[in-house]
Scaffold this motif. Structure first.
Motif, short mmCIF file in Angstrom:
data_model
loop_
_atom_site.label_atom_id
_atom_site.label_comp_id
_atom_site.label_asym_id
_atom_site.label_seq_id
_atom_site.Cartn_x
_atom_site.Cartn_y
_atom_site.Cartn_z
N MET A 60 21.91 16.74 -5.13
CA MET A 60 22.80 17.04 -4.02
C MET A 60 23.55 18.35 -4.26
O MET A 60 23.71 19.16 -3.35
CB MET A 60 23.82 15.92 -3.83
CG MET A 60 23.28 14.71 -3.09
SD MET A 60 22.82 15.11 -1.40
CE MET A 60 24.31 14.69 -0.54
N ASN A 61 24.02 18.54 -5.51
CA ASN A 61 24.75 19.76 -5.82
C ASN A 61 23.88 20.99 -5.61
O ASN A 61 24.35 22.02 -5.12
CB ASN A 61 25.26 19.72 -7.28
CG ASN A 61 26.40 18.74 -7.44
OD1 ASN A 61 27.07 18.40 -6.46
ND2 ASN A 61 26.62 18.28 -8.65
N ILE A 62 22.62 20.86 -6.00
CA ILE A 62 21.71 21.99 -5.81
C ILE A 62 21.42 22.21 -4.33
O ILE A 62 21.49 23.33 -3.82
CB ILE A 62 20.41 21.77 -6.62
CG1 ILE A 62 20.73 21.92 -8.11
CG2 ILE A 62 19.34 22.78 -6.20
CD1 ILE A 62 19.58 21.57 -9.02
N LEU A 63 21.18 21.10 -3.60
CA LEU A 63 20.93 21.21 -2.17
C LEU A 63 22.13 21.83 -1.46
O LEU A 63 21.99 22.58 -0.49
CB LEU A 63 20.62 19.83 -1.57
CG LEU A 63 19.26 19.23 -1.93
CD1 LEU A 63 19.18 17.79 -1.44
CD2 LEU A 63 18.13 20.06 -1.35
N GLY A 64 23.33 21.52 -1.96
CA GLY A 64 24.55 22.03 -1.34
C GLY A 64 24.93 23.41 -1.82
O GLY A 64 26.02 23.90 -1.51
#
Lengths: 237, 402
Positions: A60-64
């Protein structure tokens, strides 16, 4: 020709290609993600599930665009995020991504409408316009009449709605929700999920949601499961 | 655009933590107030000294026996004579008046009142060189000066202490056991810059003092006033040459007298006050820096407290520089507020102090502006470190911060 083009699969809004994420060094090295391949198209509603430590939060952190892969590529609208500077990633978040967190993360002692105005402040929207759009967003999430309440004066479900209003007020392409119902009871959770589903279906907002509750994940059109830093092969992936 | 919002955010943050903000700015308030007070009072003192120069008498030179290197109290001193003063008046160009004086500490008695004061033997030129006027009565007449008549003119302090609610003119007082008639009272001049009471003196004709009290022909000091536009340096030189000649000092032998330009002395005093003012202001500025450290401290606390908020802001797309700017502006607003308050307190305080010390109240506008800019600069420099700390936070870590 036209018909053929329409049948082509839509290009993914976000795409992970062989993404690895490693924290720490030497013996303390932790492989949070191992070779994740993932594509999510515009308009999808995807749930990401997995035990804690499975790599879903890192993903999620990477997607965000809050984090970058150690190796592999993350393409956001075809742009390799790893090649962007800190500021460029901030601008990408500002213009295309809305965040909803488990703990709501509203500014304390600040009214709902001011919380919702915040992203517009950074976009340089003028004060009156900012206010107008924030009120509209609060109306969209069903909080009319609560605009001037601070977080402490709102219930958990209402706070999360403010958070959603804040996430969508700038008209993002992608809504990232990290266990949005984690702190809510079943009735509030279902209400919130209906709201998110509506935003997905009526506005075409792409939603990626992390959850570990099956009945919440059931609202999504696709479920991706993580285990030990990798996507579990199956119908979702 | 963002700048406006940043100022609004800073204002809200400061209002929200009213007490803490007030205590934080207190250091800057005190620092700025101290700088302003020091400079304002210093300027007041300087103005007072300049005023004093006028009171002493413009273009006044002071010729006294005794080598300039030692004071009058050291070494063998050969007094002047009346003829020396006359020679100066005769031979030096560009003078308004030359006043020979002879001083002696005396006890003045009237009735049951007595007062220890300084007796000055002078002639009518004394009032001219000192630019002094009489409050009541008259000056010495030529005949009284020639004969050394027992008449006197009182300084205002002496009058007040000898004559309580009584008209002094025409009365007889005893000065060092010599009875003399009061013919006039000097206009009051108040205290000098050095705190000495200028009105504490009695004037008598020079000849009367020499004959009746001192018992010699000595002239203690000669006051010389130069005409406007004349160079006091040139006159100083002329008098020195004349006196060396009259006192038979030849070759490279040292002078056994000194010719001092009182304006120079007063200028020196003003310069000294100026240096002291700067020094005190610099010391006060140190407390302003200490105030800055207070701001830095609170800003660091604030950054830690608001780590989550910073995380949220970063997540919704704030750039590092915008976070930096937000916290920097908050620090600057805090310190500039302290600066404005401090300027107010400093000016108010020095107004009261100036009144109490009988100094003129002089607002130094450039210093007020500099103090404000400096206090804001304190905010920038001490706010920078905490602001940078905030801007460098990792949004993921900041969002998880409890």
């Amino acid at each position: 020709m036209i018909a053929v083009r329409a049948e082509l699969p839509a290009p993914p809004l976000v795409e992970l290609q062989g993404v690895d994420k490693v924290y720490g060094r030497g013996d303390a090295e932790v492989h949070a993600l191992r070779g994740v391949d993932l594509g999510i198209s515009a308009g999808e509603f995807v749930a990401i599930m997995g035990a804690s430590g499975s790599g879903k939060s890192t993903c999620m952190n990477i997607l965000g665009c809050l984090d970058v892969p150690t190796s592999g590529r993350y393409l956001f609208r075809g742009v390799d995020v790893a090649t962007l500077t800190h500021d460029q990633r901030a601008l990408l978040r500002r213009n295309f991504i809305g965040f909803v967190f488990q703990g709501y993360n509203l500014l304390p002692r600040t009214s709902a409408v001011e919380n919702v105005e915040l992203p517009l402040t950074y976009r340089g929207v003028e004060r009156a316009e900012r206010h107008r759009r924030a009120l509209a967003a609060l109306r969209d999430v069903g909080l009319e009449g609560r605009e001037l309440h601070t977080a402490a004066e709102l219930s958990g479900g209402q706070q999360q709605r403010v958070a959603i209003a804040r996430a969508i007020v700038s008209g993002p392409d992608l809504l990232l929700a990290d266990e949005p119902t984690g702190n809510l009871d079943t009735a509030r959770s279902l209400e919130l999920m209906r709201l998110i589903t509506t935003l997905n279906q009526e506005r075409g907002l792409t939603v990626i949601m992390v959850t570990h509750e099956n009945d919440i994940a059931a609202f999504a059109s696709r479920v991706i499961r993580f285990r030990d830093g990798a996507v579990v092969p199956g119908k979702g992936a | 655009m963002f700048l406006t919002s940043a100022f609004q955010m800073a204002a809200r943050q400061i209002r929200r933590h009213g007490m803490r903000s007030a205590l934080t700015t207190l250091g800057v308030v005190i620092g700025t107030a101290a700088v302003i007070a020091m400079v304002t009072l210093g300027r007041g003192t300087t103005a007072r000294i300049s005023d004093e120069i006028g009171k002493i008498g413009r273009n006044l030179l002071f010729v006294a026996p005794g080598a300039p290197r030692h004071g009058a109290a050291h070494g063998r001193v050969t007094a002047f004579a009346l003829e020396d003063a006359r020679a100066i008046a005769r031979e030096v160009r560009g003078l308004v008046a030359v006043a020979p004086t002879a001083m002696a500490p005396v006890l003045a008695v009237y009735g049951n009142n007595n007062w220890r004061t300084m007796l000055s033997g002078v002639d009518h030129n004394f009032l001219v060189v000192r630019e002094w006027t009489l409050a009541t009565g008259r000056a010495f007449q030529a005949g009284e000066e020639r004969s050394g008549a027992a008449v006197c003119i009182l300084g205002d302090t002496v009058r007040g202490n000898l004559f309580v609610g009584e008209e002094p003119l025409g009365r007889s007082i005893r000065v060092a056991n010599v009875s003399c008639e009061v013919i006039g009272v000097l206009a009051s001049r108040g205290r000098s810059t050095m705190g000495e009471d200028q009105d504490d003196l009695v004037l008598m004709p020079l000849l009367a003092v020499q004959r009746r009290i001192a018992g010699n022909q000595d002239v203690g000091a000669i006051l010389v006033s130069a005409a406007d536009g004349e160079s006091t340096a040139r006159i100083q030189e002329d008098i020195t040459r004349l006196m060396r000649q009259r006192r038979h000092i030849t070759g490279d032998k040292e002078d056994d007298f000194a010719v001092r330009d009182l304006k120079e002395l007063a200028d020196l005093a003003a310069r000294t006050t100026g240096i002291l003012t700067t020094l005190l202001a610099a010391i006060a500025a140190v407390s302003l820096l200490v105030g800055g450290i207070g701001i830095m401290n609170i800003m660091l606390v604030s950054v830690t407290e608001r780590t989550r908020e910073i995380g949220i802001r970063l997540a919704i797309g704030a750039r590092a520089r915008e976070i930096l700017l937000q916290f920097l502006i908050e620090a600057v607003v805090l310190s500039a507020m302290g600066g404005v308050l401090g300027i107010g307190v400093g000016l108010g305080g020095s107004y009261l102090a100036a009144r109490a010390l009988e100094l003129p109240f002089v607002i130094d506008v450039p210093i007020v502006i500099i103090a404000f800019v400096f206090s804001a600069a304190v905010g920038v420099s001490f706010g920078f470190f905490p602001a940078r700390k905030a801007a460098r936070l990792d949004p993921i870590v900041a969002l998880r911060f409890e």
